[in-house]
Design a protein around this motif. Structure first.
Motif, PDB file in Angstrom:
ATOM      1  N   GLY A 157      68.052 -40.331 -44.946  1.00  0.00           N
ATOM      2  CA  GLY A 157      67.494 -39.029 -45.319  1.00  0.00           C
ATOM      3  C   GLY A 157      67.050 -38.212 -44.127  1.00  0.00           C
ATOM      4  N   GLY A 158      67.540 -38.560 -42.939  1.00  0.00           N
ATOM      5  CA  GLY A 158      67.177 -37.807 -41.743  1.00  0.00           C
ATOM      6  C   GLY A 158      65.847 -38.220 -41.133  1.00  0.00           C
ATOM      7  N   VAL A 159      65.312 -39.390 -41.530  1.00  0.00           N
ATOM      8  CA  VAL A 159      64.025 -39.847 -41.002  1.00  0.00           C
ATOM      9  C   VAL A 159      64.081 -40.066 -39.488  1.00  0.00           C
ATOM     10  CG1 VAL A 159      62.411 -41.799 -40.992  1.00  0.00           C
ATOM     11  CG2 VAL A 159      63.180 -40.830 -43.166  1.00  0.00           C
ATOM     12  N   VAL A 160      65.170 -40.675 -39.021  1.00  0.00           N
ATOM     13  CA  VAL A 160      65.324 -40.902 -37.585  1.00  0.00           C
ATOM     14  C   VAL A 160      65.640 -39.562 -36.936  1.00  0.00           C
ATOM     15  CG1 VAL A 160      66.584 -42.116 -35.775  1.00  0.00           C
ATOM     16  CG2 VAL A 160      66.088 -43.254 -37.957  1.00  0.00           C
ATOM     17  N   ASP A 161      64.754 -39.101 -36.078  1.00  0.00           N
ATOM     18  CA  ASP A 161      64.847 -37.746 -35.534  1.00  0.00           C
ATOM     19  C   ASP A 161      65.748 -37.696 -34.313  1.00  0.00           C
ATOM     20  OD1 ASP A 161      64.462 -35.067 -35.276  1.00  0.00           O
ATOM     21  OD2 ASP A 161      62.423 -35.203 -34.488  1.00  0.00           O
ATOM     22  N   THR A 162      67.045 -37.786 -34.561  1.00  0.00           N
ATOM     23  CA  THR A 162      68.036 -37.716 -33.492  1.00  0.00           C
ATOM     24  C   THR A 162      69.330 -37.147 -34.056  1.00  0.00           C
ATOM     25  OG1 THR A 162      69.316 -39.017 -31.900  1.00  0.00           O
ATOM     26  CG2 THR A 162      68.735 -40.099 -33.950  1.00  0.00           C
ATOM     27  N   SER A 174      59.128 -36.971 -40.827  1.00  0.00           N
ATOM     28  CA  SER A 174      60.380 -36.504 -40.230  1.00  0.00           C
ATOM     29  C   SER A 174      61.525 -36.474 -41.228  1.00  0.00           C
ATOM     30  CB  SER A 174      60.763 -37.397 -39.041  1.00  0.00           C
ATOM     31  OG  SER A 174      60.944 -38.739 -39.465  1.00  0.00           O
ATOM     32  N   SER A 175      61.298 -36.964 -42.444  1.00  0.00           N
ATOM     33  CA  SER A 175      62.357 -36.980 -43.449  1.00  0.00           C
ATOM     34  C   SER A 175      62.866 -35.580 -43.731  1.00  0.00           C
ATOM     35  CB  SER A 175      61.844 -37.603 -44.753  1.00  0.00           C
ATOM     36  OG  SER A 175      62.787 -37.437 -45.796  1.00  0.00           O
ATOM     37  N   ILE A 176      64.151 -35.419 -43.692  1.00  0.00           N
ATOM     38  CA  ILE A 176      64.778 -34.141 -44.048  1.00  0.00           C
ATOM     39  C   ILE A 176      65.044 -34.098 -45.551  1.00  0.00           C
ATOM     40  CG2 ILE A 176      66.827 -32.675 -43.709  1.00  0.00           C
ATOM     41  CD1 ILE A 176      67.053 -33.955 -40.892  1.00  0.00           C
ATOM     42  N   LEU A 177      65.363 -35.245 -46.113  1.00  0.00           N
ATOM     43  CA  LEU A 177      65.634 -35.327 -47.546  1.00  0.00           C
ATOM     44  C   LEU A 177      64.380 -35.042 -48.371  1.00  0.00           C
ATOM     45  CD1 LEU A 177      67.958 -36.056 -49.515  1.00  0.00           C
ATOM     46  CD2 LEU A 177      67.144 -38.425 -49.438  1.00  0.00           C
ATOM     47  N   GLN A 178      63.215 -35.461 -47.862  1.00  0.00           N
ATOM     48  CA  GLN A 178      61.916 -35.236 -48.508  1.00  0.00           C
ATOM     49  C   GLN A 178      61.767 -35.967 -49.838  1.00  0.00           C
ATOM     50  OE1 GLN A 178      59.048 -32.776 -47.207  1.00  0.00           O
ATOM     51  NE2 GLN A 178      60.068 -34.138 -45.740  1.00  0.00           N
ATOM     52  N   ALA A 214      58.203 -39.281 -53.541  1.00  0.00           N
ATOM     53  CA  ALA A 214      58.420 -38.113 -52.678  1.00  0.00           C
ATOM     54  C   ALA A 214      57.155 -37.773 -51.898  1.00  0.00           C
ATOM     55  CB  ALA A 214      58.868 -36.924 -53.516  1.00  0.00           C
ATOM     56  N   ASP A 215      56.001 -37.843 -52.568  1.00  0.00           N
ATOM     57  CA  ASP A 215      54.733 -37.583 -51.879  1.00  0.00           C
ATOM     58  C   ASP A 215      54.483 -38.625 -50.794  1.00  0.00           C
ATOM     59  OD1 ASP A 215      54.233 -35.366 -53.437  1.00  0.00           O
ATOM     60  OD2 ASP A 215      52.947 -36.434 -54.874  1.00  0.00           O
ATOM     61  N   PHE A 216      54.837 -39.885 -51.093  1.00  0.00           N
ATOM     62  CA  PHE A 216      54.677 -40.966 -50.110  1.00  0.00           C
ATOM     63  C   PHE A 216      55.541 -40.692 -48.883  1.00  0.00           C
ATOM     64  CE2 PHE A 216      56.117 -44.957 -48.264  1.00  0.00           C
ATOM     65  CZ  PHE A 216      54.930 -45.631 -48.070  1.00  0.00           C
ATOM     66  N   ILE A 217      56.772 -40.260 -49.104  1.00  0.00           N
ATOM     67  CA  ILE A 217      57.686 -39.976 -47.998  1.00  0.00           C
ATOM     68  C   ILE A 217      57.141 -38.843 -47.140  1.00  0.00           C
ATOM     69  CG2 ILE A 217      60.004 -39.195 -47.372  1.00  0.00           C
ATOM     70  CD1 ILE A 217      59.773 -42.056 -48.622  1.00  0.00           C
ATOM     71  N   LYS A 218      56.661 -37.783 -47.782  1.00  0.00           N
ATOM     72  CA  LYS A 218      56.141 -36.644 -47.027  1.00  0.00           C
ATOM     73  C   LYS A 218      54.929 -37.020 -46.188  1.00  0.00           C
ATOM     74  CE  LYS A 218      57.883 -33.475 -50.544  1.00  0.00           C
ATOM     75  NZ  LYS A 218      57.550 -32.627 -51.714  1.00  0.00           N
ATOM     76  N   ALA A 219      54.116 -37.952 -46.712  1.00  0.00           N
ATOM     77  CA  ALA A 219      52.896 -38.355 -46.005  1.00  0.00           C
ATOM     78  C   ALA A 219      53.178 -39.373 -44.901  1.00  0.00           C
ATOM     79  CB  ALA A 219      51.892 -38.933 -47.002  1.00  0.00           C
ATOM     80  N   HIS A 220      54.095 -40.322 -45.175  1.00  0.00           N
ATOM     81  CA  HIS A 220      54.280 -41.441 -44.251  1.00  0.00           C
ATOM     82  C   HIS A 220      55.590 -41.378 -43.470  1.00  0.00           C
ATOM     83  CE1 HIS A 220      50.736 -43.546 -45.784  1.00  0.00           C
ATOM     84  NE2 HIS A 220      51.117 -43.158 -46.994  1.00  0.00           N
ATOM     85  N   PRO A 276      69.557 -48.056 -44.242  1.00  0.00           N
ATOM     86  CA  PRO A 276      68.826 -47.279 -45.246  1.00  0.00           C
ATOM     87  C   PRO A 276      67.477 -46.829 -44.685  1.00  0.00           C
ATOM     88  CG  PRO A 276      69.570 -49.408 -46.126  1.00  0.00           C
ATOM     89  CD  PRO A 276      69.713 -49.460 -44.643  1.00  0.00           C
ATOM     90  N   GLY A 277      67.008 -45.704 -45.202  1.00  0.00           N
ATOM     91  CA  GLY A 277      65.644 -45.279 -44.955  1.00  0.00           C
ATOM     92  C   GLY A 277      64.808 -45.633 -46.171  1.00  0.00           C
ATOM     93  N   PRO A 278      63.722 -44.910 -46.410  1.00  0.00           N
ATOM     94  CA  PRO A 278      62.905 -45.180 -47.600  1.00  0.00           C
ATOM     95  C   PRO A 278      63.753 -45.069 -48.863  1.00  0.00           C
ATOM     96  CG  PRO A 278      61.768 -43.698 -46.091  1.00  0.00           C
ATOM     97  CD  PRO A 278      63.171 -43.822 -45.580  1.00  0.00           C
ATOM     98  N   THR A 279      63.797 -46.143 -49.619  1.00  0.00           N
ATOM     99  CA  THR A 279      64.675 -46.228 -50.789  1.00  0.00           C
ATOM    100  C   THR A 279      63.880 -46.681 -51.995  1.00  0.00           C
ATOM    101  OG1 THR A 279      66.525 -46.814 -49.329  1.00  0.00           O
ATOM    102  CG2 THR A 279      66.790 -47.270 -51.678  1.00  0.00           C
TER     103      THR A 279
END
Length: 264
Positions: free
Chosen positions: A257-262, A221-225, A212-218, A184-187
């Motif tokens: 959510g695509g956080v891992v950039d690979t 690389s999240s694609i899900l946002q 969502a704001d936390f994910i965008k800031a921290h 899992p990523g940020p959940t």
């Protein structure tokens, strides 16, 4: 796709809240007989009640045991000698700088996050091997790949789970048993929701919006946002536990959510 686990027994460790509770609920909804595990009788009974509301007629059993200890794992295995599906979900985390970590911190997270899965897999896999069918899932994290500098001990434990799950899958080749890790990523689990409720109330917005704001800031690389829901993580686990996932083994399956950039 119709997932039917009505002839299977599943054990989900630390399944009284958060992702574990969502996984247990999903497996119950698929018809499995589910063993709910937590550290207290009260939390276990509360989880059983919550699942029963969502899945009327669910076949549930509760076993309180602290799987972060050898004695707790032994007590759980004594109460439930055999399962078809094992989900090693139990884990702890916490922000702490590397230079503030003592030996006791490393030992604690190793015992809970790594050895709980090792002990229970060692106990239940022989029975799965005899019946030539089984599912073992380790709930790892995107932190296994993106090791956080403020939680190096946590990242280490989650990377260890990837090594164990991959190695076990190879060790069990040809047995009809699959072993996988789900990352899992940020959940938006109970813990994160509780942490964000105050800021959300102050800003007059939803917890989901603050998350969502936390994910965008921290996690830029999240694609899900946005943060994933516990149900979205559970959906992957339920599939991996199904007959339909029989060709998926030794895998590290990201629900990040695509956080891992690979792309690998």
């Amino acid at each position: 796709m119709q997932i039917d686990l009505s002839d299977k027994t599943a054990l989900v460790t630390a399944s009284t809240a958060g992702i574990g509770l969502a996984i247990a609920t999903g497996l119950a909804r698929a018809g499995a007989s589910v063993v709910i595990n937590g550290r207290s009788q009260e939390s276990v009974e509360r989880a059983i009640g919550a699942i029963g509301v969502q899945v009327p007629g669910a076949r549930l059993r509760g076993v309180p045991a602290d799987v972060g200890t050898a004695a707790g794992c032994a007590a759980l295995v004594a109460a439930v000698p055999a399962v078809d599906i094992l989900v090693n979900n139990a884990g702890v985390y916490g922000l702490k700088d590397f230079f503030d970590l003592g030996d006791e911190d490393w030992t604690h997270i190793f015992e809970m996050n790594v050895m709980s899965g090792v002990r229970l897999s060692r106990a239940y896999l022989p029975g799965m091997t005899r019946q030539q069918w089984g599912r073992v899932v380790f709930i790892s994290s995107e932190s296994a790949l993106n090791v956080p500098e403020d939680m190096i001990h946590y990242g280490f434990s989650k990377t260890s789970q990837l090594s164990i799950s991959r190695g076990l899958a190879k060790r069990l080749r040809g047995t009809g048993i699959t072993v996988n890790a789900v990352l899992p990523g940020p959940t938006l689990s109970d813990g994160l929701r509780g942490m964000l409720e105050g800021p959300a109330a102050e800003a007059g917005v939803s917890v989901e919006a603050v998350a969502a704001d936390f994910i965008k800031a921290h996690r830029p690389s999240s694609i899900l946002q946005r943060a994933a829901t516990v149900e979205e993580v559970a959906n992957m686990v339920v599939y991996v536990c199904s007959r339909q996932a029989s060709a998926t083994t030794g895998a590290a399956l990201r629900v990040d959510g695509g956080v891992v950039d690979t792309i690998a």
